[in-house]
Design a protein around this motif. Structure first.
Motif, PDB file in Angstrom:
ATOM      1  N   GLY A 182      49.584   0.506  15.191  1.00 14.09           N
ATOM      2  CA  GLY A 182      48.618   1.163  15.843  1.00 14.09           C
ATOM      3  C   GLY A 182      48.919   2.128  16.767  1.00 14.09           C
ATOM      4  O   GLY A 182      48.600   3.222  16.934  1.00 14.09           O
ATOM      5  N   CYS A 183      49.951   1.884  17.605  1.00 10.54           N
ATOM      6  CA  CYS A 183      50.798   2.666  18.490  1.00 10.54           C
ATOM      7  C   CYS A 183      51.210   3.997  17.947  1.00 10.54           C
ATOM      8  O   CYS A 183      51.187   5.209  18.276  1.00 10.54           O
ATOM      9  N   GLN A 184      51.967   3.778  16.723  1.00 13.81           N
ATOM     10  CA  GLN A 184      52.517   4.836  15.837  1.00 13.81           C
ATOM     11  C   GLN A 184      51.498   5.702  15.430  1.00 13.81           C
ATOM     12  O   GLN A 184      51.585   7.010  15.504  1.00 13.81           O
ATOM     13  N   SER A 185      50.301   5.413  14.909  1.00 22.61           N
ATOM     14  CA  SER A 185      49.210   6.077  14.220  1.00 22.61           C
ATOM     15  C   SER A 185      48.646   6.989  15.325  1.00 22.61           C
ATOM     16  O   SER A 185      48.227   7.892  15.230  1.00 22.61           O
ATOM     17  N   LYS A 186      48.575   6.318  16.575  1.00 24.24           N
ATOM     18  CA  LYS A 186      47.951   7.250  17.873  1.00 24.24           C
ATOM     19  C   LYS A 186      48.811   8.091  18.201  1.00 24.24           C
ATOM     20  O   LYS A 186      48.408   9.106  18.526  1.00 24.24           O
ATOM     21  N   THR A 187      50.258   7.700  18.212  1.00 20.69           N
ATOM     22  CA  THR A 187      51.260   8.802  18.349  1.00 20.69           C
ATOM     23  C   THR A 187      51.121  10.214  17.627  1.00 20.69           C
ATOM     24  O   THR A 187      51.028  11.246  17.876  1.00 20.69           O
ATOM     25  N   ALA A 188      50.801   9.531  16.327  1.00 18.32           N
ATOM     26  CA  ALA A 188      50.748  10.783  15.288  1.00 18.32           C
ATOM     27  C   ALA A 188      49.385  11.503  15.535  1.00 18.32           C
ATOM     28  O   ALA A 188      49.569  12.813  15.326  1.00 18.32           O
ATOM     29  N   LYS A 189      48.479  10.823  15.733  1.00 21.08           N
ATOM     30  CA  LYS A 189      47.442  11.603  15.895  1.00 21.08           C
ATOM     31  C   LYS A 189      47.265  12.567  17.379  1.00 21.08           C
ATOM     32  O   LYS A 189      46.750  13.712  17.080  1.00 21.08           O
ATOM     33  N   VAL A 190      47.834  12.031  18.293  1.00 22.46           N
ATOM     34  CA  VAL A 190      47.992  12.961  19.308  1.00 22.46           C
ATOM     35  C   VAL A 190      49.147  14.200  19.196  1.00 22.46           C
ATOM     36  O   VAL A 190      48.788  15.138  19.778  1.00 22.46           O
ATOM     37  N   ARG A 191      50.126  13.728  18.323  1.00 23.38           N
ATOM     38  CA  ARG A 191      50.874  15.207  17.981  1.00 23.38           C
ATOM     39  C   ARG A 191      50.240  15.988  17.050  1.00 23.38           C
ATOM     40  O   ARG A 191      50.265  17.202  17.294  1.00 23.38           O
ATOM     41  N   GLN A 192      49.281  15.605  16.094  1.00 20.96           N
ATOM     42  CA  GLN A 192      48.556  16.222  15.319  1.00 20.96           C
ATOM     43  C   GLN A 192      47.772  17.405  16.265  1.00 20.96           C
ATOM     44  O   GLN A 192      47.368  18.418  16.063  1.00 20.96           O
ATOM     45  N   LEU A 193      46.873  16.621  16.932  1.00 18.38           N
ATOM     46  CA  LEU A 193      46.038  17.348  17.922  1.00 18.38           C
ATOM     47  C   LEU A 193      46.774  18.384  18.715  1.00 18.38           C
ATOM     48  O   LEU A 193      46.415  19.593  19.200  1.00 18.38           O
ATOM     49  N   ARG A 194      47.794  18.022  19.377  1.00 20.50           N
ATOM     50  CA  ARG A 194      48.565  18.855  20.378  1.00 20.50           C
ATOM     51  C   ARG A 194      49.211  20.146  19.372  1.00 20.50           C
ATOM     52  O   ARG A 194      49.162  21.021  19.976  1.00 20.50           O
ATOM     53  N   ASP A 195      49.691  19.740  18.206  1.00 17.58           N
ATOM     54  CA  ASP A 195      50.171  20.867  17.653  1.00 17.58           C
ATOM     55  C   ASP A 195      48.909  21.980  17.140  1.00 17.58           C
ATOM     56  O   ASP A 195      49.135  22.982  17.135  1.00 17.58           O
ATOM     57  N   GLN A 196      47.702  21.282  16.762  1.00 19.83           N
ATOM     58  CA  GLN A 196      46.772  22.191  16.358  1.00 19.83           C
ATOM     59  C   GLN A 196      46.373  23.042  17.670  1.00 19.83           C
ATOM     60  O   GLN A 196      46.116  24.327  17.672  1.00 19.83           O
ATOM     61  N   TYR A 197      46.458  22.251  18.845  1.00 25.47           N
ATOM     62  CA  TYR A 197      45.866  23.194  20.112  1.00 25.47           C
ATOM     63  C   TYR A 197      47.136  24.127  20.497  1.00 25.47           C
ATOM     64  O   TYR A 197      46.587  25.215  20.616  1.00 25.47           O
ATOM     65  N   ASN A 198      48.309  23.984  20.352  1.00 18.21           N
ATOM     66  CA  ASN A 198      49.291  24.943  20.232  1.00 18.21           C
ATOM     67  C   ASN A 198      49.193  26.171  19.416  1.00 18.21           C
ATOM     68  O   ASN A 198      49.603  27.245  19.722  1.00 18.21           O
ATOM     69  N   ALA A 199      48.656  25.761  18.252  1.00 15.86           N
ATOM     70  CA  ALA A 199      48.646  26.852  17.009  1.00 15.86           C
ATOM     71  C   ALA A 199      47.493  27.763  17.361  1.00 15.86           C
ATOM     72  O   ALA A 199      47.421  28.873  17.238  1.00 15.86           O
ATOM     73  N   ASP A 200      46.426  26.949  17.927  1.00 15.73           N
ATOM     74  CA  ASP A 200      45.023  27.753  18.336  1.00 15.73           C
ATOM     75  C   ASP A 200      45.087  28.685  19.722  1.00 15.73           C
ATOM     76  O   ASP A 200      44.601  29.668  19.727  1.00 15.73           O
ATOM     77  N   TYR A 201      45.878  28.179  20.558  1.00 16.66           N
ATOM     78  CA  TYR A 201      45.771  28.920  21.823  1.00 16.66           C
ATOM     79  C   TYR A 201      46.272  30.266  21.851  1.00 16.66           C
ATOM     80  O   TYR A 201      45.792  31.102  22.437  1.00 16.66           O
ATOM     81  N   PRO A 202      47.590  30.490  21.408  1.00 15.58           N
ATOM     82  CA  PRO A 202      48.004  32.039  21.316  1.00 15.58           C
ATOM     83  C   PRO A 202      47.237  32.723  21.024  1.00 15.58           C
ATOM     84  O   PRO A 202      46.771  33.820  21.423  1.00 15.58           O
ATOM     85  N   PRO A 203      46.320  32.906  19.654  1.00 14.25           N
ATOM     86  CA  PRO A 203      45.569  33.765  19.140  1.00 14.25           C
ATOM     87  C   PRO A 203      44.143  34.006  20.171  1.00 14.25           C
ATOM     88  O   PRO A 203      43.702  35.004  20.435  1.00 14.25           O
ATOM     89  N   TYR A 204      43.879  32.818  20.631  1.00 10.72           N
ATOM     90  CA  TYR A 204      42.741  32.885  21.563  1.00 10.72           C
ATOM     91  C   TYR A 204      43.292  33.720  22.766  1.00 10.72           C
ATOM     92  O   TYR A 204      42.192  34.557  23.017  1.00 10.72           O
ATOM     93  N   ALA A 205      44.483  33.308  23.331  1.00 10.16           N
ATOM     94  CA  ALA A 205      44.861  34.127  24.505  1.00 10.16           C
ATOM     95  C   ALA A 205      44.995  35.625  24.137  1.00 10.16           C
ATOM     96  O   ALA A 205      44.426  36.549  25.011  1.00 10.16           O
TER      97      ALA A 205
END
Length: 97
Positions: free
Chosen positions: A18-41
């Motif tokens: 469960g911890c590993q899947s939670k870490t993977a989910k956070v990593r995926q969300l963080r990667d998505q945020y990091n991909a979306d922010y530069p075009p927004y900025a």
């Protein structure tokens, strides 16, 4: 005694998974945020200051030019609103996870 040991082992394996899947989910969300922010900025935070530059140089803008600049600003704001609403949701998901 073996049943208790097996139960504890199974419980610890499930917890670890469960911890590993939670870490993977956070990593995926963080990667998505990091991909979306530069075009927004780039699209939304960098303001078009061509009108201000013209005024500073002493060039007068016509009513038509002012209306054109205002229309571009409204269009950029409308386009940015969707992106601006999405980024805080991603941040909240990251914090919740």
């Amino acid at each position: 005694m073996q049943i208790v040991a097996h139960s504890l082992l199974l419980l610890s394996i499930l917890t670890l998974a469960g911890c590993q899947s939670k870490t993977a989910k956070v990593r995926q969300l963080r990667d998505q945020y990091n991909a979306d922010y530069p075009p927004y900025a780039k699209d939304c935070l960098e303001e078009d200051d061509s009108g201000a530059a013209r005024l500073l140089t002493g060039q007068n803008l016509t009513t038509e030019q002012m209306a054109d600049l205002e229309a571009k600003k409204k269009e950029r704001d409308a386009r940015s609103k969707l992106k601006a609403d999405r980024l805080p949701r991603l941040q909240n998901k990251i914090l919740a996870a």
